[in-house]
Design a protein around this motif. Sequence first.
Motif, PDB file in Angstrom:
ATOM      1  N   ALA A 198      -3.580  -3.181  -3.360  1.00  0.00           N
ATOM      2  CA  ALA A 198      -2.959  -3.757  -1.965  1.00  0.00           C
ATOM      3  C   ALA A 198      -2.938  -4.630  -1.797  1.00  0.00           C
ATOM      4  CB  ALA A 198      -2.781  -2.129  -1.219  1.00  0.00           C
ATOM      5  N   ALA A 199      -3.897  -5.634  -1.478  1.00  0.00           N
ATOM      6  CA  ALA A 199      -4.428  -6.624  -0.753  1.00  0.00           C
ATOM      7  C   ALA A 199      -3.923  -7.446  -1.480  1.00  0.00           C
ATOM      8  CB  ALA A 199      -5.584  -7.051  -0.745  1.00  0.00           C
ATOM      9  N   ASP A 200      -3.643  -7.466  -3.309  1.00  0.00           N
ATOM     10  CA  ASP A 200      -3.056  -8.213  -3.893  1.00  0.00           C
ATOM     11  C   ASP A 200      -1.577  -8.691  -3.833  1.00  0.00           C
ATOM     12  OD1 ASP A 200      -5.882  -8.612  -4.838  1.00  0.00           O
ATOM     13  OD2 ASP A 200      -5.187  -7.076  -6.677  1.00  0.00           O
ATOM     14  N   VAL A 201      -1.185  -7.475  -3.077  1.00  0.00           N
ATOM     15  CA  VAL A 201       0.501  -7.916  -3.599  1.00  0.00           C
ATOM     16  C   VAL A 201       0.797  -8.535  -1.760  1.00  0.00           C
ATOM     17  CG1 VAL A 201       2.655  -6.483  -3.748  1.00  0.00           C
ATOM     18  CG2 VAL A 201       0.445  -5.318  -4.531  1.00  0.00           C
ATOM     19  N   TYR A 252       3.175   1.869   0.798  1.00  0.00           N
ATOM     20  CA  TYR A 252       2.190   1.597   1.770  1.00  0.00           C
ATOM     21  C   TYR A 252       2.046   0.104   1.494  1.00  0.00           C
ATOM     22  CZ  TYR A 252      -2.597   0.566   2.460  1.00  0.00           C
ATOM     23  OH  TYR A 252      -3.931   0.154   2.907  1.00  0.00           O
ATOM     24  N   ASP A 253       2.749   0.057   2.983  1.00  0.00           N
ATOM     25  CA  ASP A 253       2.312  -1.318   3.921  1.00  0.00           C
ATOM     26  C   ASP A 253       3.647  -2.306   3.821  1.00  0.00           C
ATOM     27  OD1 ASP A 253       1.333  -2.389   5.767  1.00  0.00           O
ATOM     28  OD2 ASP A 253      -0.025  -3.662   4.862  1.00  0.00           O
ATOM     29  N   GLY A 254       4.828  -1.204   3.451  1.00  0.00           N
ATOM     30  CA  GLY A 254       5.655  -2.611   2.900  1.00  0.00           C
ATOM     31  C   GLY A 254       5.798  -2.245   1.564  1.00  0.00           C
ATOM     32  N   ILE A 255       4.826  -1.783   0.399  1.00  0.00           N
ATOM     33  CA  ILE A 255       4.107  -1.431  -1.037  1.00  0.00           C
ATOM     34  C   ILE A 255       5.429  -0.159  -1.604  1.00  0.00           C
ATOM     35  CG2 ILE A 255       3.071  -1.447  -3.331  1.00  0.00           C
ATOM     36  CD1 ILE A 255       0.775  -2.933  -1.436  1.00  0.00           C
ATOM     37  N   ILE A 310       3.816   5.963  -3.553  1.00  0.00           N
ATOM     38  CA  ILE A 310       2.592   5.457  -4.316  1.00  0.00           C
ATOM     39  C   ILE A 310       2.146   5.445  -3.129  1.00  0.00           C
ATOM     40  CG2 ILE A 310       3.400   3.970  -5.696  1.00  0.00           C
ATOM     41  CD1 ILE A 310       3.347   2.130  -3.588  1.00  0.00           C
ATOM     42  N   THR A 311       0.551   4.949  -2.706  1.00  0.00           N
ATOM     43  CA  THR A 311      -0.651   5.031  -2.491  1.00  0.00           C
ATOM     44  C   THR A 311      -2.070   4.413  -2.565  1.00  0.00           C
ATOM     45  OG1 THR A 311      -1.696   5.981  -0.201  1.00  0.00           O
ATOM     46  CG2 THR A 311      -2.094   7.486  -2.093  1.00  0.00           C
ATOM     47  N   VAL A 312      -2.753   4.422  -1.333  1.00  0.00           N
ATOM     48  CA  VAL A 312      -3.938   3.685  -2.135  1.00  0.00           C
ATOM     49  C   VAL A 312      -5.096   4.625  -2.252  1.00  0.00           C
ATOM     50  CG1 VAL A 312      -3.648   1.595  -1.392  1.00  0.00           C
ATOM     51  CG2 VAL A 312      -4.690   2.693   0.287  1.00  0.00           C
TER      52      VAL A 312
END
Length: 337
Positions: A198-201, A252-255, A310-312
């Motif tokens: 997620a940190a890569d997006v 997830y957080d806008g993703i 999706i999630t992480v």
Amino acid sequence: MTATERNTDVVHAERFTDPGLHPHKLRLADTDPQAAKRTERIVTLLFVLSVLGTIGTLVAYVAVPPEGPTSSVRLSTLLLGLGLAVSLLGIGIAGIHWAKTLMSDHEMVQERHPMRSSDETRDGAVADLNVGIAESGIGRRGLLKGAFISALALFPLTIAVPLIGSVGGDWNISKFKHTLWKTGMRLAIDPSGRLIKAADVTVGSVFHVIPDVTQEYRESHEWITEKSKAVVLLVRLKPEDITSEQGEGWSYDGIIAFSKICTHVGCPVALYEQQTHHLLCPCHQSTFDVANGAKVVFGPANRPLPQLPITVDDEGYLVAQDDFAEPIGPSYWERLK
């Protein structure tokens, strides 16, 4: 226009006479029997080459069926393509060479006449056709005629045999309702297969995504079919820009992630406009609003793109919560909407 001008035009028109046809030039095959025989052999060999191409196509279809691993499918496609090319080119080049070197090339002029010609004119046209057939040499050149008929008769088999062989194919339409995605499956970048955290997006970025599967499975023929159903476009928006309540908790957080398969006729939807959050299908310009559940805002598509929840996971990698909630792609006979 005055009478004088009209008379002048008539006078000028009379200055030009019909030039007629240019003197006919005889070809080498018209004057040299040996050259004609040599040309006949060339045309015959081209038709025989077409026959061999047809036979080669059928042998390739049976010996190397288009199934199994990716390498086998590629080899089958290559062999079938080469066989069809040789078969078609043999007929085409032979026909052109025959027409240019052996068939009659005398120019003929037919005056314009009413739509329904007289019986004498019609009889004359039939007679001219018979003369053309006779001058083409097809009657007295038995070997060439046999090769010509064989090439034309066998070529349809290159289409008919694969078509008949596929009649009993898999008609299980329930496969359209499910894809490879399942709970906990990680998202990977297409085509490298690199996993996505997620940190890569970053906001505004777009990723073309496939399921994370083994390398062995990615080399199988089944993967080609399953990947075509499971491809996903992943986008990151600002959370406050997401206006859809459908699938709440699926991002997830806008993703957010949506199927890339257009709900019109199944083209890959992949043109993203960052400012409007619109996703465009290049085939027929169906446009989907990613910020509002990928609903249709323009074009012939009549359904939103299915969303992948999706999630992480514990390591921060993006994973699927489940499969798509609805079938991907265009409508079919058990799904009209």
